[in-house]
Design an enzyme around this catalytic site. Structure first.
Site, PDB file in Angstrom:
ATOM      1  N   ARG A  72       5.931  31.861  48.796  1.00 54.95           N
ATOM      2  CA  ARG A  72       4.957  30.868  48.349  1.00 54.95           C
ATOM      3  C   ARG A  72       4.050  31.398  47.244  1.00 54.95           C
ATOM      4  O   ARG A  72       3.265  30.653  46.660  1.00 54.95           O
ATOM      5  CB  ARG A  72       4.081  30.431  49.528  1.00 54.95           C
ATOM      6  CG  ARG A  72       4.846  29.805  50.634  1.00 54.95           C
ATOM      7  CD  ARG A  72       3.928  29.466  51.781  1.00 54.95           C
ATOM      8  NE  ARG A  72       3.051  28.369  51.458  1.00 54.95           N
ATOM      9  CZ  ARG A  72       3.366  27.098  51.631  1.00 54.95           C
ATOM     10  NH1 ARG A  72       4.531  26.768  52.114  1.00 54.95           N
ATOM     11  NH2 ARG A  72       2.517  26.152  51.325  1.00 54.95           N
ATOM     12  N   LYS A 121      18.023  26.911  36.123  1.00 59.77           N
ATOM     13  CA  LYS A 121      18.303  28.115  36.919  1.00 59.77           C
ATOM     14  C   LYS A 121      18.214  29.355  36.029  1.00 59.77           C
ATOM     15  O   LYS A 121      17.636  30.357  36.408  1.00 59.77           O
ATOM     16  CB  LYS A 121      19.707  28.069  37.557  1.00 59.77           C
ATOM     17  CG  LYS A 121      19.886  27.139  38.715  1.00 59.77           C
ATOM     18  CD  LYS A 121      19.261  27.596  40.026  1.00 59.77           C
ATOM     19  CE  LYS A 121      17.869  27.107  40.201  1.00 59.77           C
ATOM     20  NZ  LYS A 121      17.642  25.800  40.715  1.00 59.77           N
ATOM     21  N   LYS A 162       7.810  28.951  45.745  1.00 62.93           N
ATOM     22  CA  LYS A 162       8.800  28.049  46.338  1.00 62.93           C
ATOM     23  C   LYS A 162       8.231  26.669  46.642  1.00 62.93           C
ATOM     24  O   LYS A 162       8.938  25.672  46.597  1.00 62.93           O
ATOM     25  CB  LYS A 162       9.298  28.689  47.640  1.00 62.93           C
ATOM     26  CG  LYS A 162      10.393  27.929  48.326  1.00 62.93           C
ATOM     27  CD  LYS A 162      11.736  28.421  47.885  1.00 62.93           C
ATOM     28  CE  LYS A 162      12.853  27.506  48.269  1.00 62.93           C
ATOM     29  NZ  LYS A 162      13.847  27.401  47.203  1.00 62.93           N
ATOM     30  N   ASN A 195      -5.362  27.828  50.772  1.00 60.87           N
ATOM     31  CA  ASN A 195      -4.200  27.436  49.966  1.00 60.87           C
ATOM     32  C   ASN A 195      -4.468  26.042  49.439  1.00 60.87           C
ATOM     33  O   ASN A 195      -4.669  25.121  50.228  1.00 60.87           O
ATOM     34  CB  ASN A 195      -2.947  27.434  50.851  1.00 60.87           C
ATOM     35  CG  ASN A 195      -1.795  26.684  50.208  1.00 60.87           C
ATOM     36  OD1 ASN A 195      -1.628  26.733  48.987  1.00 60.87           O
ATOM     37  ND2 ASN A 195      -1.007  25.993  51.002  1.00 60.87           N
ATOM     38  N   GLY A 196      -4.484  25.894  48.123  1.00 58.44           N
ATOM     39  CA  GLY A 196      -4.726  24.562  47.551  1.00 58.44           C
ATOM     40  C   GLY A 196      -5.599  24.675  46.331  1.00 58.44           C
ATOM     41  O   GLY A 196      -5.657  25.730  45.692  1.00 58.44           O
ATOM     42  N   CYS A 226       0.568  29.464  47.538  1.00 59.81           N
ATOM     43  CA  CYS A 226      -0.077  30.471  48.375  1.00 59.81           C
ATOM     44  C   CYS A 226       0.356  30.269  49.824  1.00 59.81           C
ATOM     45  O   CYS A 226       0.719  29.161  50.210  1.00 59.81           O
ATOM     46  CB  CYS A 226      -1.600  30.441  48.342  1.00 59.81           C
ATOM     47  SG  CYS A 226      -2.293  30.537  46.693  1.00 59.81           S
ATOM     48  N   GLU A 273      14.570  30.134  35.019  1.00 57.64           N
ATOM     49  CA  GLU A 273      13.726  30.568  36.135  1.00 57.64           C
ATOM     50  C   GLU A 273      13.906  32.030  36.494  1.00 57.64           C
ATOM     51  O   GLU A 273      12.940  32.724  36.762  1.00 57.64           O
ATOM     52  CB  GLU A 273      14.087  29.769  37.401  1.00 57.64           C
ATOM     53  CG  GLU A 273      13.505  28.422  37.479  1.00 57.64           C
ATOM     54  CD  GLU A 273      13.920  27.752  38.780  1.00 57.64           C
ATOM     55  OE1 GLU A 273      13.046  27.363  39.528  1.00 57.64           O
ATOM     56  OE2 GLU A 273      15.133  27.620  39.047  1.00 57.64           O
ATOM     57  N   TRP A 323      -0.625  32.719  44.864  1.00 55.65           N
ATOM     58  CA  TRP A 323      -0.028  32.272  43.613  1.00 55.65           C
ATOM     59  C   TRP A 323      -1.196  31.785  42.783  1.00 55.65           C
ATOM     60  O   TRP A 323      -1.828  30.782  43.104  1.00 55.65           O
ATOM     61  CB  TRP A 323       0.975  31.150  43.867  1.00 55.65           C
ATOM     62  CG  TRP A 323       1.680  30.698  42.632  1.00 55.65           C
ATOM     63  CD1 TRP A 323       2.761  31.295  42.044  1.00 55.65           C
ATOM     64  CD2 TRP A 323       1.386  29.548  41.827  1.00 55.65           C
ATOM     65  NE1 TRP A 323       3.137  30.589  40.924  1.00 55.65           N
ATOM     66  CE2 TRP A 323       2.312  29.513  40.764  1.00 55.65           C
ATOM     67  CE3 TRP A 323       0.421  28.546  41.887  1.00 55.65           C
ATOM     68  CZ2 TRP A 323       2.311  28.527  39.786  1.00 55.65           C
ATOM     69  CZ3 TRP A 323       0.413  27.555  40.906  1.00 55.65           C
ATOM     70  CH2 TRP A 323       1.355  27.556  39.879  1.00 55.65           C
ATOM     71  N   HIS A 346      21.991  15.089  17.135  1.00 56.84           N
ATOM     72  CA  HIS A 346      20.731  14.445  16.747  1.00 56.84           C
ATOM     73  C   HIS A 346      19.574  15.445  16.681  1.00 56.84           C
ATOM     74  O   HIS A 346      18.413  15.056  16.789  1.00 56.84           O
ATOM     75  CB  HIS A 346      20.405  13.303  17.713  1.00 56.84           C
ATOM     76  CG  HIS A 346      21.456  12.243  17.731  1.00 56.84           C
ATOM     77  ND1 HIS A 346      21.694  11.430  16.656  1.00 56.84           N
ATOM     78  CD2 HIS A 346      22.381  11.915  18.666  1.00 56.84           C
ATOM     79  CE1 HIS A 346      22.705  10.619  16.928  1.00 56.84           C
ATOM     80  NE2 HIS A 346      23.147  10.900  18.156  1.00 56.84           N
ATOM     81  N   GLU A 360      20.265  21.392  35.300  1.00 55.13           N
ATOM     82  CA  GLU A 360      20.058  22.324  36.414  1.00 55.13           C
ATOM     83  C   GLU A 360      20.512  23.739  36.025  1.00 55.13           C
ATOM     84  O   GLU A 360      19.856  24.719  36.363  1.00 55.13           O
ATOM     85  CB  GLU A 360      20.799  21.809  37.658  1.00 55.13           C
ATOM     86  CG  GLU A 360      20.732  22.678  38.897  1.00 55.13           C
ATOM     87  CD  GLU A 360      19.318  22.943  39.410  1.00 55.13           C
ATOM     88  OE1 GLU A 360      18.349  22.370  38.923  1.00 55.13           O
ATOM     89  OE2 GLU A 360      19.199  23.795  40.316  1.00 55.13           O
TER      90      GLU A 360
HETATM   91  C1  F6R Z   1      13.886  25.191  40.943  1.00 53.05           C
HETATM   92  C2  F6R Z   1      12.930  24.824  41.931  1.00 53.05           C
HETATM   93  C3  F6R Z   1      11.813  23.904  41.554  1.00 53.05           C
HETATM   94  C4  F6R Z   1      11.667  22.860  42.654  1.00 53.05           C
HETATM   95  C5  F6R Z   1      10.437  21.975  42.399  1.00 53.05           C
HETATM   96  C6  F6R Z   1      10.326  20.890  43.442  1.00 53.05           C
HETATM   97  O1  F6R Z   1      14.792  26.123  41.413  1.00 53.05           O
HETATM   98  O2  F6R Z   1      13.034  25.235  43.042  1.00 53.05           O
HETATM   99  O3  F6R Z   1      12.023  23.301  40.328  1.00 53.05           O
HETATM  100  O4  F6R Z   1      12.827  22.089  42.679  1.00 53.05           O
HETATM  101  O5  F6R Z   1       9.297  22.760  42.426  1.00 53.05           O
HETATM  102  O6  F6R Z   1      10.255  21.437  44.720  1.00 53.05           O
HETATM  103  P1  F6R Z   1      10.555  20.593  46.013  1.00 53.05           P
HETATM  104  O7  F6R Z   1      11.994  20.286  46.039  1.00 53.05           O
HETATM  105  O8  F6R Z   1      10.131  21.449  47.143  1.00 53.05           O
HETATM  106  O9  F6R Z   1       9.734  19.346  45.889  1.00 53.05           O
END
Ligand code: F6R
Length: 634
Positions: free
Chosen positions: A27, A513, A629, A106-107, A2, A516, A80, A532, A509
């Site tokens: 956010r 990606k 984010k 927020n929290g 948020c 997501e 969020w 396996h 990764e």
């Molecule tokens: C993937 C992504 C998330 C963050 C994760 C940790 O694209 O962005 O998996 O990597 O939420 O976030 P940070 O790096 O801000 O601790």
């Protein structure tokens, strides 16, 4: 997660709040709302207006344009969802029963159920399912109590009520409160969730993150944990958790924190993928300038004492940052010779390994605000302090893109990856920046520990210097290629990513990606694990994307890939052009480089393929469903 914004000043609050929320939408974007307070010429109290809309911020903007929200004081929120579905009634701001007091938060309020029950027993009716709604009711009760003791409505009274309520709240939160009886007072508070105050000309802004201040001010006062502040047209009063007045000078925001523009790109994510060559160029300029002595091949801001005596390393991180940590661990072990373990921060918090001596703990978080990572670091520091043995003393380093964030205030050493603000929810350039930080660390440790030869160190630094140009060419090429390949994935439901050794984390990764932003189910495996179990998934409709770069495991990956080919899977190879192309149905070529450096290049086709697959499906790439984010809740 948020985002919260609050403003008090001489201008209309609503446009400032909406602009701030737009820059914080990364956010969370389930719903949004604002509350504003206007001085009334007829009464002593102000007029409080609250507007909320479900869905993206654009819905709220339309509503405010049609119905207006007057006043020079206001609070705003982009949500969020944690407690309660994304619905208008769960959108912030939340009000007390009189409708005269509004709160954004927020929290997470962990004890909200107990608090809610207590309030319900006193006859309070709730309109939302959120944890936040207890806060306005509790503040209102405290205000009534204080007033019944003869105290007059004032900013200080509101501040005192918020301070008293914050003692009752458990969890991590940042909040902002307005009350119609004090139309010239804004109260904000933070505990383990980000909040900073911006000092503009004739106005103060408060926000969860710096982009919200863009265009208003670069002068900031980040709030410390446990602090509460009263903002009025006259100034800021800051108090710590004991109610002691605090005096601190504001600081200036550096760098590009306020630059939030897509430029000519269709999405922030694509822009940020392109910016990776610049991220690498800045990193090389800063840390690998020509002429450094062989025994100190990287310019890092740490004294020798930082490195002294470290015998092992543990890295705590989540998501993409954890993938960067896995590449980092490979480099630190195989190149620098230091035993290194990587933990999910969320798991580490509740099942940390027994304490080991002479250990460096690294927290990796691009946002610097990930609750699990911060809590894991803090828990580790506390248990080491409690142990009391000098060999077990807490030594911590943070790798972040946000030097003004919580991690930078929590740990003593920071590597700022300086990737510039990343708006796309899927991390790309910050991942590259995190990888580069680990290359720098591995080189620093390797040269001090003589774990590899000077020739190997020089060779790696030279390869790193060539990286910015290589990335620039590679990104151009794969942008085109991935856009051509994307239609092939229109009906795809599952994708397997394979890698080994230093490229195994890149397979993880790649899968993350794709999941997501395209919502296609994808998994990354170490190629040798296929047989396996996961091999049972393979058939004609399941593409397999394999990273194979010449080095220790090159032949091994090719054999593993043959096993997939025998099961009719479509094979896509991320490989240097001239190698083994006959094995693959499609080749996404990368330059021929040493295995050490290959993750910095092999990740690019992964990012661009995911991007174009999602774009081809018409999805909301920068704001994928259910994500945010900055994950500031546990
Ligand atoms: C993937 C992504 C998330 C963050 C994760 C940790 O694209 O962005 O998996 O990597 O939420 O976030 P940070 O790096 O801000 O601790």
């Amino acid at each position: 997660m948020c985002g919260i914004v609050a403003v008090i000043g001489s201008r209309d609050a609503a446009p400032l709040l909406l602009e701030g929320l737009k820059r914080l939408e990364y956010r969370g974007y389930d719903s949004a709302g604002i509350a504003t307070l206007e001085l009334s010429s007829k009464a002593a109290t102000g007029v409080l207006t609250c507007k909320k809309a479900n869905g993206k911020l654009a819905n709220l903007m339309n509503l405010v344009e049609q119905e207006s929200a007057p006043g020079h004081l206001g609070i705003g929120h982009t949500r969020w969802a944690t407690h309660g579905k994304p619905e208008e009634r769960n959108a912030h701001p939340h009000m007390d029963s009189s409708g005269g007091l509004a709160v954004v938060q927020n929290g997470i309020i962990e004890n909200h159920i107990t608090l809610r029950k207590g309030l319900q027993e006193k006859g309070i009716q709730f309109v939302s399912e959120t944890d936040t709604e207890v806060i306005p009711h509790l503040i209102s009760q405290e205000l009534n109590l204080l007033k019944s003791n003869g105290q007059e409505a004032s900013g200080s009274l509101l501040l005192e009520a918020v301070r008293r309520v914050s003692l009752k709240l458990k969890g991590a939160y940042a909040l902002a409160v307005i009350w119609k009886e004090t139309p010239e007072a804004l109260v904000v508070a933070r505990r383990q969730a980000p909040l900073l105050i911006g000092l503009g000309e004739g106005e103060f802004l408060c926000a969860s993150d710096t982009p919200a201040l863009a265009g208003v001010t670069r002068t900031i006062l980040p709030m410390e944990d446990g602090e509460t502040a009263l903002l009025t047209p006259l100034g800021i009063e800051l108090y710590d958790h004991r109610g002691q007045r605090q005096q601190r000078s504001p600081s200036l925001l550096h760098g590009q924190e306020d630059v939030v523009s897509k430029r000519h790109f269709r999405h922030f994510m694509l822009k940020e993928i392109y910016e990776q060559s610049e991220t690498a160029r800045l990193w090389v300029d800063r840390h690998l300038p020509l002429g450094l002595p062989e025994q100190a091949p990287v310019a890092f801001p740490f004294e020798d004492s930082f490195y002294e005596g470290i015998e092992r390393i543990q890295i705590l991180a989540c998501g993409t940052s954890r993938h960067a940590a896995l590449v980092g661990a490979y480099l630190l072990e195989q190149f620098a010779g230091i035993p290194t373990s990587v933990f999910y921060a969320s798991e580490f918090r509740y099942a940390a390994p027994p304490l080991a001596p002479n250990l460096l703990t690294i927290g990796v978080t691009q946002s610097g605000e990930t609750a699990d990572t911060l809590a894991a670091l803090s828990m580790e520091a506390q248990r080491r302090e409690a142990y009391g043995d000098p060999a077990f003393i807490s030594r911590q380093l943070g790798i972040t893109n946000r030097p003004e964030s919580s991690i930078a205030r929590q740990v003593p050493n920071i590597i700022n990856i300086c990737a510039g603000i990343e708006v796309g929810v899927a991390a790309t350039k910050t991942f590259l920046g995190q990888l580069l930080a680990f290359y720098g660390l591995a080189l620093s440790f390797a040269s001090r520990r003589n774990s590899c030869s000077t020739k190997e160190i020089i060779s790696l630094t030279n390869e790193l210097r060539a990286l910015p140009n290589q990335l620039s060419v590679l990104i151009d090429k794969h942008d085109q290629m991935a856009s051509t390949l994307a239609p092939l994935f229109l009906d795809t439901q599952n994708v397997i990513f394979l890698g080994r050794g230093i490229n195994y984390p890149i397979a993880l990764e790649g899968a993350l990606k794709l999941k997501e932003i395209s919502y296609i189910h994808a998994e990354g495996y170490p190629a040798g694990e296929m047989k396996h179990g996961p091999i049972a998934l393979l058939e004609r409709r399941v593409p397999v994307i394999a990273i194979a770069t010449p080095g220790v495991v090159f032949e091994k990956v090719l054999s593993n890939v043959q096993e997939a080919k025998a099961r009719d899977a479509q094979l896509i190879g991320v490989i240097p052009k001239e190698f083994a192309k006959e094995v693959f149905d499609i080749v996404m070529p990368i330059p021929e480089v040493s295995e050490w450096i290959s993750p910095l290049l092999s990740v690019v086709p992964m990012q661009l393929l995911s991007y174009h697959i999602a774009a081809n499906r018409g999805l909301d790439i920068d704001q994928p469903r259910n994500l945010a984010k900055s994950v500031t809740v546990e």
